[in-house]
Every structure is written in structure tokens, then in C-alpha cells.
Write a protein that holds these residues in place. Sequence first.
Motif, PDB file in Angstrom:
ATOM      1  N   GLN A 227      22.881  17.464  33.224  1.00  0.00           N
ATOM      2  CA  GLN A 227      21.463  17.671  32.933  1.00  0.00           C
ATOM      3  C   GLN A 227      20.833  16.396  32.399  1.00  0.00           C
ATOM      4  O   GLN A 227      19.705  16.043  32.766  1.00  0.00           O
ATOM      5  CB  GLN A 227      21.279  18.804  31.924  1.00  0.00           C
ATOM      6  N   THR A 228      21.549  15.687  31.554  1.00  0.00           N
ATOM      7  CA  THR A 228      21.032  14.437  30.998  1.00  0.00           C
ATOM      8  C   THR A 228      20.865  13.393  32.095  1.00  0.00           C
ATOM      9  O   THR A 228      19.865  12.668  32.123  1.00  0.00           O
ATOM     10  CB  THR A 228      21.983  13.915  29.904  1.00  0.00           C
ATOM     11  N   ASP A 229      21.821  13.329  33.015  1.00  0.00           N
ATOM     12  CA  ASP A 229      21.715  12.392  34.138  1.00  0.00           C
ATOM     13  C   ASP A 229      20.495  12.703  34.993  1.00  0.00           C
ATOM     14  O   ASP A 229      19.769  11.792  35.416  1.00  0.00           O
ATOM     15  CB  ASP A 229      22.970  12.430  35.001  1.00  0.00           C
ATOM     16  N   ARG A 230      20.253  13.998  35.245  1.00  0.00           N
ATOM     17  CA  ARG A 230      19.072  14.376  36.037  1.00  0.00           C
ATOM     18  C   ARG A 230      17.787  14.017  35.309  1.00  0.00           C
ATOM     19  O   ARG A 230      16.828  13.533  35.914  1.00  0.00           O
ATOM     20  CB  ARG A 230      19.099  15.873  36.345  1.00  0.00           C
ATOM     21  N   GLN A 231      17.748  14.235  33.992  1.00  0.00           N
ATOM     22  CA  GLN A 231      16.557  13.886  33.219  1.00  0.00           C
ATOM     23  C   GLN A 231      16.322  12.388  33.237  1.00  0.00           C
ATOM     24  O   GLN A 231      15.181  11.931  33.372  1.00  0.00           O
ATOM     25  CB  GLN A 231      16.689  14.365  31.773  1.00  0.00           C
ATOM     26  N   LEU A 232      17.387  11.610  33.089  1.00  0.00           N
ATOM     27  CA  LEU A 232      17.243  10.155  33.119  1.00  0.00           C
ATOM     28  C   LEU A 232      16.739   9.673  34.470  1.00  0.00           C
ATOM     29  O   LEU A 232      15.883   8.786  34.541  1.00  0.00           O
ATOM     30  CB  LEU A 232      18.577   9.479  32.784  1.00  0.00           C
ATOM     31  N   ALA A 233      17.243  10.260  35.543  1.00  0.00           N
ATOM     32  CA  ALA A 233      16.780   9.878  36.880  1.00  0.00           C
ATOM     33  C   ALA A 233      15.315  10.240  37.056  1.00  0.00           C
ATOM     34  O   ALA A 233      14.534   9.460  37.625  1.00  0.00           O
ATOM     35  CB  ALA A 233      17.637  10.563  37.946  1.00  0.00           C
ATOM     36  N   ASP A 234      14.917  11.406  36.552  1.00  0.00           N
ATOM     37  CA  ASP A 234      13.514  11.824  36.642  1.00  0.00           C
ATOM     38  C   ASP A 234      12.620  10.882  35.844  1.00  0.00           C
ATOM     39  O   ASP A 234      11.572  10.440  36.329  1.00  0.00           O
ATOM     40  CB  ASP A 234      13.365  13.256  36.131  1.00  0.00           C
ATOM     41  N   HIS A 235      13.038  10.540  34.640  1.00  0.00           N
ATOM     42  CA  HIS A 235      12.249   9.628  33.811  1.00  0.00           C
ATOM     43  C   HIS A 235      12.154   8.242  34.450  1.00  0.00           C
ATOM     44  O   HIS A 235      11.112   7.590  34.397  1.00  0.00           O
ATOM     45  CB  HIS A 235      12.841   9.539  32.405  1.00  0.00           C
TER      46      HIS A 235
ATOM     47  N   SER B  16      12.265   7.530  37.666  1.00  0.00           N
ATOM     48  CA  SER B  16      11.341   7.562  38.810  1.00  0.00           C
ATOM     49  C   SER B  16       9.898   7.650  38.341  1.00  0.00           C
ATOM     50  O   SER B  16       9.013   7.011  38.918  1.00  0.00           O
ATOM     51  CB  SER B  16      11.675   8.726  39.732  1.00  0.00           C
ATOM     52  N   ARG B  17       9.653   8.407  37.275  1.00  0.00           N
ATOM     53  CA  ARG B  17       8.289   8.486  36.746  1.00  0.00           C
ATOM     54  C   ARG B  17       7.836   7.148  36.173  1.00  0.00           C
ATOM     55  O   ARG B  17       6.682   6.736  36.347  1.00  0.00           O
ATOM     56  CB  ARG B  17       8.210   9.575  35.686  1.00  0.00           C
ATOM     57  N   LEU B  18       8.730   6.449  35.492  1.00  0.00           N
ATOM     58  CA  LEU B  18       8.395   5.139  34.934  1.00  0.00           C
ATOM     59  C   LEU B  18       8.121   4.129  36.042  1.00  0.00           C
ATOM     60  O   LEU B  18       7.182   3.328  35.947  1.00  0.00           O
ATOM     61  CB  LEU B  18       9.534   4.652  34.038  1.00  0.00           C
ATOM     62  N   ASP B  19       8.917   4.173  37.098  1.00  0.00           N
ATOM     63  CA  ASP B  19       8.674   3.289  38.242  1.00  0.00           C
ATOM     64  C   ASP B  19       7.308   3.558  38.859  1.00  0.00           C
ATOM     65  O   ASP B  19       6.585   2.621  39.225  1.00  0.00           O
ATOM     66  CB  ASP B  19       9.763   3.458  39.299  1.00  0.00           C
ATOM     67  N   ALA B  20       6.934   4.825  38.978  1.00  0.00           N
ATOM     68  CA  ALA B  20       5.629   5.171  39.542  1.00  0.00           C
ATOM     69  C   ALA B  20       4.501   4.657  38.655  1.00  0.00           C
ATOM     70  O   ALA B  20       3.493   4.134  39.157  1.00  0.00           O
ATOM     71  CB  ALA B  20       5.524   6.681  39.721  1.00  0.00           C
ATOM     72  N   LEU B  21       4.680   4.765  37.352  1.00  0.00           N
ATOM     73  CA  LEU B  21       3.657   4.240  36.432  1.00  0.00           C
ATOM     74  C   LEU B  21       3.541   2.727  36.522  1.00  0.00           C
ATOM     75  O   LEU B  21       2.437   2.172  36.496  1.00  0.00           O
ATOM     76  CB  LEU B  21       3.985   4.644  34.995  1.00  0.00           C
TER      77      LEU B  21
END
Length: 87
Positions: free
Chosen positions: A43-51, A53-58
Amino acid sequence: MSIPTPSDPAAVAVELEKLRGTMETGFARVDGSLALLVQRGDQTDRQLADHESRLDALERARWPLASLAALVATSGLGLTLWQLATR
């Protein structure tokens, strides 16, 4: 001091069976805890990947702002110089 020897071999077998049951229970508990830790790690790995990708988009959406600000400032400076030159 020596370990007392039981007089009945059946008593040894019973005690060994109790010990085996205790060990199985302990290993089952440890196995459950490890499975929970693995699940939380996933779950932590998935959250880190999501964060990530969101940071890259920003970061991608942010870079044109600096270029736009420089373009507006240059245009303002050019218009100011043009107005001063026409007076």
C-alpha cells in the motif's frame, strides 16, 4: 543440576506434542504479522507511486508560468521603451 528424566516415555511424547502445538501457534502468528507488513508495504509503494505521478504532473504544469512571466515582463519593458521613444 541435571534435567530430571521422566519415568514414562509417553509423558515425553505428550510434552513434545504440546511444544509442537505452541510452536505452530507462534509461527502462525508471526506469519500473519509478516503478511500484514507485506500488505502495508505494498500500500505504501502504491501511495508513493501515486504521489510521484501527481508531483510530476504539477512540475510539468508549472514550467510555462515562468516563461509566461518573462514574456509579459519583456513586453511591458518594450512598450515602456516605445512610449518613451515616441514622446
